[in-house]
Design a protein around this motif. Structure first.
Motif, PDB file in Angstrom:
ATOM      1  N   TRP A 138      11.082   0.482   7.117  1.00  0.00           N
ATOM      2  CA  TRP A 138      11.177   0.795   5.674  1.00  0.00           C
ATOM      3  C   TRP A 138      11.653   2.235   5.522  1.00  0.00           C
ATOM      4  CZ3 TRP A 138      11.221  -3.063   2.448  1.00  0.00           C
ATOM      5  CH2 TRP A 138      11.055  -2.857   1.066  1.00  0.00           C
ATOM      6  N   GLU A 166      15.132  -0.816  -1.541  1.00  0.00           N
ATOM      7  CA  GLU A 166      13.688  -0.500  -1.510  1.00  0.00           C
ATOM      8  C   GLU A 166      13.270   0.152  -2.829  1.00  0.00           C
ATOM      9  OE1 GLU A 166      12.899   1.970   1.872  1.00  0.00           O
ATOM     10  OE2 GLU A 166      13.894   0.602   3.277  1.00  0.00           O
ATOM     11  N   LYS A 197      12.733  -6.416   4.369  1.00  0.00           N
ATOM     12  CA  LYS A 197      13.724  -5.398   4.741  1.00  0.00           C
ATOM     13  C   LYS A 197      14.996  -6.040   5.300  1.00  0.00           C
ATOM     14  CE  LYS A 197      15.279  -1.190   5.815  1.00  0.00           C
ATOM     15  NZ  LYS A 197      15.629  -0.188   4.807  1.00  0.00           N
TER      16      LYS A 197
END
Lengths: 609, 609
Positions: A138, A166, A197
């Motif tokens: 991330w 994100e 992701k």
């Protein structure tokens, strides 16, 4: 049915349940595959009032009949989901090598539901499908994610979001193979909202092919046809070659669509790009055209690396002429940033051009000058990180324009208009206005390039400024392109008209792969069905004909050049839309049940009742 | 598959063997039914060098998806066989009530092979199929055969030949329901050569319908649409109303196509017919239009009775204007004679007009004056009986014209041109020239009646004299009509263009009956496939592009009226045919294997290899 496994992988991210989802053969026959089957699944599984960034939105990665066979033009996959920009179901395509793996994975695609608690990624490989922790990925750049996952899983192909997704930037995209983007409807944000992701997929199960010999024979004919046409040669300068051509026609979007001619176009066009910063040309699976740009350069001390590819036409225009920016290296850097953050280049460039005009008109505190290359790359950073002005404009320019009382946001249904000015392509203007996907150049009639297309049913063409016959031609080309999109076939390996028209060869490859018997008309039927399927979704979301309109800017005439004095007046557009709706058999809300029955899609009537 | 039994009755007349013939579902899906499946069977079962009047020719009575359901427009059957006139496979349609029975008989149609030793007739009724002796019916008039067989078998519907078919007159036809004719390609002679006098069929097994409720709902919409259009009103004067309309456009075939205007047209046109000799209007199964004429009158002491119906437009023109005959009652009598002998009225009238011109030009010993009504009815007798001049012209006028060195036989591929002068309908001229069926008005583009037809893909129309876009429009309308012919649907319940276009409703009725999902494009695909199927037959028979031409007469300009000064020059026609062949994907010999593959009919490629 051959050409398909007949099943999707069905992943519930909330509960971490992975199942299989069978697709009825009837869906495949009616809608073919790719976006067709994908959107049909969404019609089945969604109700139409979901929050695009909430757990009830569903996202699908899909392949069609030709992916996985290695034929040129089919190195593409589609992502379908409800768009946070248009607030309706949309579709987004990307080239590269991801599709080939997915289509040989034992699944025709992947359905993603729900929302993970913490970042995960999905793996489909020889050990079967599984979700893995992605906490440490991330925040990572897309190419890094790509490299790490491939190393960890010993190969495969990766589609991933960057920080823009994100951060739920409304025009964030999904990057696969490091430099290919499924852009436009903001699916990076959808993936981000699901805390997914990335997806890594390895093809380990051969896609079933009905008649391999026939397929390869037709593939050979297809490639020969490509070689005879201008396609292969075109690949040298690629999509970027369009920049000079559009400028010459006076429809190169310039200065936030205030102009159609960019004085410094030579500095950013295809040949310059090729001569100055291209290091090599890349391709998608099986494709001899090799139109993908790979560049190396630097701007303002920052390196632009090969791994992020290079700018395509839309990017060159959006960060170039649209922003009055003639510094090619700055565009290359902006492109790199978009790829590493996972941002849509068209929307990002369009947003920055909007800010430049707003600043010029004293609607902003910030000073953002036309053509300020350094500011452009800075703004890309700000948008991806949601910092500075990025905080606000990451939500899209429509609301921001209202806030600052600006009437020059160039969007349709919340989607920024791409880099083809419809004032010199009236048919495309109709598509921009009516498309359930908002402003899109991927399914419309590009008036200025066409010869006659008898199979498509467009045989008498008026000039690009005329409205004559345009609703009809627009519908027909939309249906054809909608078919291509259901095959997830590349527009740049398709010849739409003239001597080297190759729709019949694409269809024959589909027939060889599936055992179907699609003729020229059924080809358009499939396209038309899928076009309507999309419109059923937008109907369900409450869209009506009143949403089909172009932004104010396009109602103003271009001031000079070969497309000046040809604005798109409201009444002319409304007349064209009247005719278009009649041709499509649509009422204000969209397709009627009668229309659906006439298209052989009575099975979805309950969706509109 | 619903909508079909999937089997034909297969009758070998030589050996008196009756079996069943199963039709693969793939054939039905690709070619639909009616003439499609019929012609596909002939491709399978024949080689292409058969004598049309020999034992190896095969004749098929067929129904399609809509026959037997009672929907308006579907009260028609088709006969397919190799034509003794064109020497290639052709198709012939007839209205009435026979189709409804056949389609409910447990068979989709009847295949007739071989040749009986002595006259027989075929019965299909509750006792199963069987051949019966017809010795005593041989030589009988059609209405008498009809009456006797119905009495003997307690009902049913009858298709029979008269003495013209027995005498192998090349333009003899098959009469069903006493006054409906399967005319044009000379199938009366084929039936005669097989010594098959008649077929009686009773429907005793319900045709399987996929979704009865949907069918009836669509049928209702279809009838409402018909009522809104001009169709129902048109039924009052029926096809005969065309006579005045064509005269007004200067394309009413007159004096063996020497003229396009008939001074005395008012005496033989629809309104006059209606007011003077019509006693009632008749219909075909389920049809509210009721366009069928029924007359009572007399001419030269001979009664014209209701049982033989009354003259349609083609008959009025062929025995009227074409022969310069303005005596309506004589036309009614000529029509009656044609029906009772089983003669094609178009070809018979055309033949007599030819003789009149030949006589005027001193190429005959006989004196046959233009407009001699009594002579006209006498000649009908002579032709049917093969007496006098009939001995020779019963073989058709092509060879006779060569014999007497006349260059004014108005035929195409041995088929007399019907009553629409192509000099004022250029698109139809192309069909006349290229049709594998020879001169036919049943599958072409009637330039002067059309509005825009977006579903058919004809959206920009040039005027009827122009060649502009005509090859394209011709192909498209041929494909649409070829679809209708595969449904065996009536042209007079079809609205081809404009507000009341109803192709979509016809298609939806087919879908409701069969469970298929045919959209607008696939509709045309089916038509195009069947059009090509016919051309494959003619290719196999050795026809090439060099046979695609119009007779000399049509290269001369019409002398006066609204269509004068518009001849069809050879070079113009050749240019149009160039374009037409390109659009069809034909080489000189006909469809290429590439074209067949592109149409999804790769399965028949071996027929052309």
């Amino acid at each position: 049915m051959d050409g398909y496994f007949g099943r999707y992988l069905d992943v519930d991210l909330s509960d971490e349940i992975i199942e299989e989802y069978e697709t009825p053969e009837k869906w495949i026959r009616n809608y073919l595959g790719g976006r067709g089957t994908g959107i049909r699944i969404l019609l089945e599984e969604m109700d139409g009032d979901e929050d695009p960034l909430g757990p009830n939105n569903i996202m699908i990665f899909a392949t069609g009949p030709l992916q996985g066979t290695g034929v040129p033009g089919a190195g593409r996959h589609v992502v379908v989901s409800k768009s946070p920009k248009t607030e309706s179901v949309s579709d987004s395509y990307a080239g590269g090598f991801f599709a080939h793996e997915l289509a040989n994975s034992g699944y025709d695609g992947v359905i993603l539901r729900g929302m993970a608690d913490s970042p995960v990624y999905l793996v489909i490989d020889e050990n079967g499908p599984g979700l893995e922790d992605a906490e440490e990925l991330w925040g990572e750049e897309t190419a890094d994610v790509d490299g790490k996952l491939k190393a960890r899983h010993d190969g495969g192909r990766v589609a991933t979001i960057g920080i823009a997704g994100e951060n739920l930037v409304k025009f964030s995209c999904i990057i696969n193979d490091k430099n290919r983007a499924a852009g436009r409807p903001g699916f990076g944000a959808v993936m981000g909202s699901k805390k997914l992701k990335a997806v890594l997929v390895k093809g380990f199960e051969n896609k079933p092919i009905y008649n391999e010999e026939k397929l390869r024979k037709t593939q050979k004919e297809f490639v020969e046809n490509l070689k005879e046409s201008s396609s292969i040669e075109w690949g040298k300068y690629g999509t970027a070659s369009g920049l000079g051509a559009l400028n010459e026609r006076g429809i190169l979007p310039t200065k936030n669509f205030q102009k159609g001619v960019f004085d410094k176009h030579e500095k950013i066009e295809g040949e310059t790009l090729f001569n100055e910063i291209i290091t090599e040309r890349d391709n998608c699976t099986g494709c001899p055209v090799r139109c993908k740009r790979v560049v190396r350069t630097e701007f303002a001390g920052e390196e632009v690396e090969e791994k992020y590819g290079g700018p395509e036409y839309e990017t060159l225009s959006a960060f170039g002429s649209l922003c009055m920016n003639s510094d090619l290296t700055s565009i290359a850097l902006a492109n790199q940033k978009c790829n590493k953050y996972g941002l849509d280049t068209i929307s990002t460039g369009n947003t920055i051009a909007f800010l430049m005009e707003a600043s010029e008109k004293n609607l902003l505190e910030e000073d953002i000058k036309w053509g300020d290359s350094e500011k452009i790359v800075e703004l890309v950073d700000e948008i991806a990180h949601r910092e500075g002005l990025g905080k606000t404009v990451a939500e899209g320019i429509v609301e921001f324009a209202e806030e600052i009382e600006a009437d020059f946001a160039v969007t349709s249904k919340g989607q920024e208009i791409p880099m083809h000015d419809p004032r010199g392509k009236k048919g495309l203007g109709i598509s921009y206005a009516i498309s359930p996907r908002g402003g899109t150049h991927m399914e419309g009639f590009h008036d200025d390039f066409r010869e006659e297309s008898p199979e498509i049913g467009v045989y008498s063409l008026s000039d690009r400024f005329s409205w004559q016959g345009k609703p009809y031609a627009t519908k027909r080309f939309e249906d054809f392109q909608s078919f291509l999109n259901s095959c997830i076939f590349c527009a740049f390996t398709t010849n739409y008209a003239g001597e080297n028209y190759n729709g019949h060869l694409i269809r024959r490859m589909v027939n060889a792969t599936t055992g179907m018997n699609i003729g020229p008309g059924q080809m358009l039927d499939i396209g038309e069905r899928n076009f309507n399927l999309l419109r059923i979704h937008s109907r369900r979301e409450g869209y009506t004909r009143s949403n089909d309109k172009l932004p104010k800017r396009l109602r103003e005439a271009l001031p000079k050049g070969p497309s000046s004095d040809s604005p798109i007046p409201k009444d002319k557009m409304q007349e064209a839309i009247d005719e278009y709706y009649k041709l499509r058999g649509w009422e204000a809300k969209g397709p009627t049940s009668d229309t659906l029955r006439s298209l052989g899609m009575g099975e979805v009537i309950e969706s509109i009742e």
